[in-house]
Motif scaffolding. Structure first.
Motif, mmCIF file in Angstrom:
data_model
loop_
_atom_site.group_PDB
_atom_site.id
_atom_site.type_symbol
_atom_site.label_atom_id
_atom_site.label_comp_id
_atom_site.label_asym_id
_atom_site.label_seq_id
_atom_site.Cartn_x
_atom_site.Cartn_y
_atom_site.Cartn_z
ATOM 1 N N THR A 3 0.822 -1.111 0.017
ATOM 2 C CA THR A 3 0.117 -0.060 -0.097
ATOM 3 C C THR A 3 0.826 1.146 -0.092
ATOM 4 O O THR A 3 1.868 1.279 0.735
ATOM 5 C CB THR A 3 -1.025 -0.096 1.235
ATOM 6 O OG1 THR A 3 -1.782 -1.150 1.471
ATOM 7 C CG2 THR A 3 -1.802 1.370 1.083
ATOM 8 N N LEU A 5 1.040 5.398 0.054
ATOM 9 C CA LEU A 5 0.494 6.679 0.772
ATOM 10 C C LEU A 5 1.359 7.874 0.776
ATOM 11 O O LEU A 5 2.611 7.816 0.807
ATOM 12 C CB LEU A 5 -0.234 6.580 2.239
ATOM 13 C CG LEU A 5 -1.431 7.419 2.603
ATOM 14 C CD1 LEU A 5 -2.693 7.507 1.789
ATOM 15 C CD2 LEU A 5 -1.560 7.097 3.786
ATOM 16 N N GLY A 91 -4.231 -0.521 5.461
ATOM 17 C CA GLY A 91 -4.478 -0.664 4.069
ATOM 18 C C GLY A 91 -3.871 -1.973 3.701
ATOM 19 O O GLY A 91 -4.377 -2.883 2.859
ATOM 20 N N ASP A 96 -8.655 -5.190 -0.308
ATOM 21 C CA ASP A 96 -9.180 -4.045 -1.397
ATOM 22 C C ASP A 96 -7.856 -3.210 -1.475
ATOM 23 O O ASP A 96 -7.551 -2.587 -0.591
ATOM 24 C CB ASP A 96 -10.415 -3.630 -1.001
ATOM 25 C CG ASP A 96 -11.360 -4.585 -0.778
ATOM 26 O OD1 ASP A 96 -11.088 -5.748 -1.740
ATOM 27 O OD2 ASP A 96 -12.379 -4.388 -0.192
ATOM 28 N N LEU A 98 -6.429 0.528 -2.164
ATOM 29 C CA LEU A 98 -7.038 1.791 -2.082
ATOM 30 C C LEU A 98 -6.667 2.763 -2.889
ATOM 31 O O LEU A 98 -5.381 2.567 -3.427
ATOM 32 C CB LEU A 98 -6.903 2.066 -0.609
ATOM 33 C CG LEU A 98 -6.949 1.527 0.583
ATOM 34 C CD1 LEU A 98 -6.293 2.057 1.922
ATOM 35 C CD2 LEU A 98 -8.650 1.682 0.804
ATOM 36 N N GLU A 99 -7.433 3.642 -3.226
ATOM 37 C CA GLU A 99 -7.148 4.636 -4.190
ATOM 38 C C GLU A 99 -6.557 6.058 -3.201
ATOM 39 O O GLU A 99 -7.259 6.838 -2.770
ATOM 40 C CB GLU A 99 -8.360 5.416 -5.062
ATOM 41 C CG GLU A 99 -8.889 4.525 -5.855
ATOM 42 C CD GLU A 99 -7.658 4.351 -7.008
ATOM 43 O OE1 GLU A 99 -7.223 5.036 -7.512
ATOM 44 O OE2 GLU A 99 -7.899 3.342 -7.857
ATOM 45 N N THR A 100 -5.002 5.995 -3.398
ATOM 46 C CA THR A 100 -4.720 6.972 -2.277
ATOM 47 C C THR A 100 -3.634 7.982 -2.989
ATOM 48 O O THR A 100 -3.280 8.908 -2.034
ATOM 49 C CB THR A 100 -3.704 6.093 -1.380
ATOM 50 O OG1 THR A 100 -2.588 5.639 -2.188
ATOM 51 C CG2 THR A 100 -4.235 4.985 -0.536
ATOM 52 N N TRP A 164 -9.075 7.009 9.132
ATOM 53 C CA TRP A 164 -9.362 5.659 8.225
ATOM 54 C C TRP A 164 -10.747 5.578 7.225
ATOM 55 O O TRP A 164 -10.656 5.234 6.372
ATOM 56 C CB TRP A 164 -9.020 4.360 8.915
ATOM 57 C CG TRP A 164 -9.363 3.321 8.265
ATOM 58 C CD1 TRP A 164 -10.491 2.174 8.457
ATOM 59 C CD2 TRP A 164 -8.625 2.626 7.303
ATOM 60 N NE1 TRP A 164 -10.463 1.257 7.542
ATOM 61 C CE2 TRP A 164 -9.228 1.467 6.603
ATOM 62 C CE3 TRP A 164 -7.526 2.981 6.486
ATOM 63 C CZ2 TRP A 164 -8.911 0.747 5.638
ATOM 64 C CZ3 TRP A 164 -7.160 2.072 5.448
ATOM 65 C CH2 TRP A 164 -7.754 1.170 4.881
ATOM 66 N N ILE A 167 -10.591 7.862 4.476
ATOM 67 C CA ILE A 167 -9.586 7.388 3.237
ATOM 68 C C ILE A 167 -10.004 6.214 2.752
ATOM 69 O O ILE A 167 -9.882 5.949 1.512
ATOM 70 C CB ILE A 167 -8.222 7.313 3.920
ATOM 71 C CG1 ILE A 167 -7.070 7.504 2.871
ATOM 72 C CG2 ILE A 167 -8.018 6.170 4.568
ATOM 73 C CD1 ILE A 167 -5.632 7.700 3.172
ATOM 74 N N SER A 168 -10.735 5.508 3.519
ATOM 75 C CA SER A 168 -11.488 4.171 2.980
ATOM 76 C C SER A 168 -12.665 4.251 2.142
ATOM 77 O O SER A 168 -13.442 3.676 1.737
ATOM 78 C CB SER A 168 -11.574 3.320 3.875
ATOM 79 O OG SER A 168 -12.185 3.496 4.893
ATOM 80 N N GLU A 170 -15.344 5.119 3.999
ATOM 81 C CA GLU A 170 -16.688 4.999 4.911
ATOM 82 C C GLU A 170 -17.246 6.080 5.401
ATOM 83 O O GLU A 170 -18.588 5.888 5.793
ATOM 84 C CB GLU A 170 -16.177 4.042 5.921
ATOM 85 C CG GLU A 170 -15.593 2.694 5.506
ATOM 86 C CD GLU A 170 -15.091 1.911 6.711
ATOM 87 O OE1 GLU A 170 -15.270 2.273 7.869
ATOM 88 O OE2 GLU A 170 -14.120 0.921 6.474
#
Length: 511
Positions: A3, A5, A91, A96, A98-100, A164, A167-168, A170
């Protein structure tokens, strides 16, 4: 799973982008390995991050987590990588991707998952915008500071779970919005005013001239005459800072950790008054991890040195370069850092160790040798870089006991100073200067032309008082400022005589 970032680190007054990569893999002995030239605070983040993730009830797979901070050839310092490392580790523990690439993240973590403020957020916001990041996730206490920068959404977070969830995807968090104009207007007030100073009219005139032209100033007088009181009110008569100046000054204070988190931004000119026991590094800047010193913290403001001869001579001499160049360069084995240092130097001193030399009412207890030794602590080259020297006598009893505030207010004086500064900005538009004190040899030659009367006054003063070539140019610069305050295009004899008078005190005291 890997991941990525984005975060940022500080180097001088600017920031550089850091890519935080986390690779999670199964292993019998779990742990966190951080690479990429981290310092001790970054290496210790593994313990803070692990505890914060557990306290936030977020998923973290058992195994080895390798954290890489790229670019690997630049040192990473401080606890600001805690939050991005934690988010990247969470992450990497999921299934899954993540689009970071839209996010830049900074923040220190507590063991309970709370997000704590960090230094240099303003510089980080500028860098994140330049790199095309859409969101900047920062501690809630740093939100106002970061939101000054337009073109990037500032997301304030209080804890790791909240960060989190955002960034996820939710949970949505509204960007922090700051009305810069309203913020500036509401925080530009001062708690002191020039009309509180009784008497000392000629000293106030000298301070007005100094503020109008950005000239350095030395006040000489016995104890209790109001030198410190006058110096503290100089920022109130200086022109208000522009937004660009405020951003540049705030960056320095944010990096140094001296910024008030409640305000988040500097809107008034800084006033720095270091104690005479300050070290060379404290004044100029430096240290193991070089940071700004007092000369940089006074950028666009006032550096006040009270009891000037009490400072170590070596400490005073290090100011000669920033006084001339308006910046400080600190060189170390790993490289050089440059900090801005465009400040107005205001110094105060007694005429002798006991303070009463020349006083008609109180007798001086110092010997001639003691007085000479005391004054010799200040070098000639440093004195030459101080444009205006003014004597501050004891205040008259009638002025001292007056109940009315008869003097001009800071606002009235500031209007005259601002008008003179506007003339200077217009004059030096091509040269990109803002004050007469910043003129070089060519500008002095072009803009300080003298008629026969003023030239005769200057020639006589140079011969009788033995002024140096640098003092000659300083007199011309002050005379140019006096003409600007009077609204005159040319320097006349009156301006020249007053400018010479502002340089005559040091000839009496130090020759």
């Amino acid at each position: 799973m890997i991941t990525k970032l984005y975060s940022a680190a500080l180097r001088g007054v600017d920031a550089f982008e850091v890519e935080v990569e986390v690779n999670a893999r199964n292993a019998e002995n779990p742990g966190v390995i951080i690479v990429g030239l981290p310092d001790a605070a970054v290496r210790e983040s593994s313990q803070r991050v692990t505890s914060a993730i557990m306290a936030s009830a977020l998923k973290l797979d058992v195994g080895i987590k390798t954290v890489n901070l790229a670019p690997a050839d630049l040192k990473k310092e401080g606890p600001s990588f805690d939050l991005p490392i934690a988010l990247a580790m969470i992450g990497a523990s999921g299934n899954d991707a993540l689009e970071t690439h839209h996010f830049c993240v900074v923040g220190e973590l507590g063991l309970d998952g709370a997000v704590r403020p960090v230094k240099g957020v303003l510089s980080i916001a500028l860098k994140a915008r330049a790199c095309g990041r859409k969101f900047l996730i920062v501690p809630e206490a740093n939100a106002a500071e970061a939101a000054v920068i337009h073109g990037i959404d500032v997301i304030p977070v209080r804890n790791l779970r909240q960060a989190w969830e955002f960034i996820s995807g939710e949970k949505r968090i509204a960007p922090f919005v700051l009305d810069r104009r309203a913020f500036f207007e509401s925080h530009r007030s001062y708690h002191v005013d020039f009309n509180e100073v009784k008497g000392q009219h000629h000293v106030k005139r000298a301070l007005e001239v100094a503020a109008a032209g950005g000239h350095n100033l030395l006040m000489v007088g016995p104890p209790g005459t109001g030198k410190s009181m006058l110096a503290k009110r100089i920022p109130t008569i200086m022109p208000e800072m522009t937004e660009d100046d405020a951003i540049e000054t705030t960056k320095i204070h944010s990096i140094a950790g001296t910024l008030d988190t409640k305000k988040g931004f500097l809107t008034t000119r800084p006033f720095r008054a270091p104690h005479h026991t300050i070290s060379d590094a404290g004044l100029l800047g430096g240290g193991t991890n070089p940071g700004p010193g007092e000369v940089s913290l006074a950028h666009h403001g006032v550096l006040f040195l009270d009891e000037l001869p009490e400072f170590r001579r070596s400490t005073l001499e290090v100011m000669r370069q920033p006084l001339e160049d308006s910046h400080v360069t600190i060189s170390r084995a790993a490289g050089s850092l440059t900090f801005p240092a465009r400040f107005m130097l205001v110094a105060a001193m007694n005429p002798c160790p006991c303070g009463f030399y020349g006083d008609i009412k109180r007798q001086c207890r110092c010997s001639v040798k003691q007085i000479e030794k005391y004054r010799q602590r200040i070098s000639g080259p440093l004195l030459d870089r101080i444009d205006i020297h003014v004597e501050v006598p004891l205040v008259d009893f009638k002025d001292l006991t007056s109940d009315s505030l008869t003097g001009e207010s800071s606002e009235t004086i500031r209007q005259r100073v601002a008008a003179a500064r506007e003339i200077q900005v217009s004059r030096f538009k091509v040269d990109k200067l803002t004050t007469n004190s910043a003129m070089g040899a060519r500008q002095v030659r072009d803009h300080c032309k003298l008629d026969s009367e003023s030239k005769g006054y200057l020639e006589h003063a140079m011969q009788e008082m033995n002024f140096s070539a640098r003092a000659h140019d300083r007199i011309l610069k002050v005379a140019r400022t006096l003409a600007d305050l009077a609204g005159k295009d040319d320097i006349t004899g009156n301006e020249m005589l007053e400018a010479i008078q502002f340089r005559s005190l040091d000839r009496q005291l130090f020759v």
